[in-house]
Design a protein around this motif. Structure first.
Motif, PDB file in Angstrom:
ATOM      1  N   LYS A 255       3.889   1.543  -1.183  1.00 41.86           N
ATOM      2  CA  LYS A 255       4.808   1.726  -2.165  1.00 41.86           C
ATOM      3  C   LYS A 255       3.815   2.060  -3.392  1.00 41.86           C
ATOM      4  O   LYS A 255       4.223   3.040  -4.291  1.00 41.86           O
ATOM      5  N   ALA A 256       2.413   1.622  -3.441  1.00 41.10           N
ATOM      6  CA  ALA A 256       1.597   2.053  -4.436  1.00 41.10           C
ATOM      7  C   ALA A 256       1.341   3.634  -4.402  1.00 41.10           C
ATOM      8  O   ALA A 256       1.410   4.391  -5.407  1.00 41.10           O
ATOM      9  N   TRP A 257       1.234   4.251  -3.193  1.00 40.01           N
ATOM     10  CA  TRP A 257       1.016   5.441  -2.839  1.00 40.01           C
ATOM     11  C   TRP A 257       2.102   6.405  -3.302  1.00 40.01           C
ATOM     12  O   TRP A 257       2.117   7.471  -3.775  1.00 40.01           O
TER      13      TRP A 257
ATOM     14  N   HIS B 162       1.019  -1.148  -0.213  1.00 39.53           N
ATOM     15  CA  HIS B 162       0.204  -0.191   0.254  1.00 39.53           C
ATOM     16  C   HIS B 162       0.870   1.096  -0.035  1.00 39.53           C
ATOM     17  O   HIS B 162       0.579   2.236  -0.747  1.00 39.53           O
TER      18      HIS B 162
ATOM     19  N   ILE C 228       8.103   0.227  -6.833  1.00 36.30           N
ATOM     20  CA  ILE C 228       7.189  -0.872  -6.757  1.00 36.30           C
ATOM     21  C   ILE C 228       7.836  -2.219  -6.787  1.00 36.30           C
ATOM     22  O   ILE C 228       7.624  -3.024  -6.104  1.00 36.30           O
TER      23      ILE C 228
END
Length: 118
Positions: free
Chosen positions: A49-51, A47, A115
């Motif tokens: 890393k995605a942000w 989560h 990512i």
């Protein structure tokens, strides 16, 4: 003003890289009797890393779009003032656009590295 924007964008990108690297804390307490969803460390890290990757791309694309608009605006203004310098102004404009686009591509590579590698 442009230097300030570039510095702010660089600080944001570096802080997001550190945000993605940092080990996240568990978001919720594990209590199955009350039906609370437990977020594991691995899902919390994904989560984060995605942000981080999303914000890096958003900042780079936004800054790139603004700077490309400014480059084209000033070059058209220069051509309107001196039509005889059309070739030199257009060449400098294209070179500037290439550098801006390269910075955006580097931000994309950093997001991909956040990512998949970190």
């Amino acid at each position: 003003m442009n230097r300030i924007i570039v510095r702010i964008a660089a600080v944001l990108m570096l802080s997001l890289v550190f945000f993605a690297i940092a080990k996240p804390q568990t978001a919720y307490a594990a209590d199955e009797t009350e039906g609370i969803v437990v977020m594991s460390d691995e899902s919390s890290q994904i989560h984060s890393k995605a942000w981080a990757a999303g914000i890096v791309i958003a900042v780079a694309a936004g800054a790139g779009a603004i700077s490309m608009g400014l480059v084209i605006w000033k070059s058209v203004e220069g051509i309107a003032r001196q039509p005889e310098a059309d070739g030199k102004i257009r060449t400098a404009m294209m070179l500037g656009l290439v550098f801006v686009e390269t910075a955006i591509i580097y931000a994309l590579i950093v997001a991909i590295l956040i990512i998949f590698v970190l």
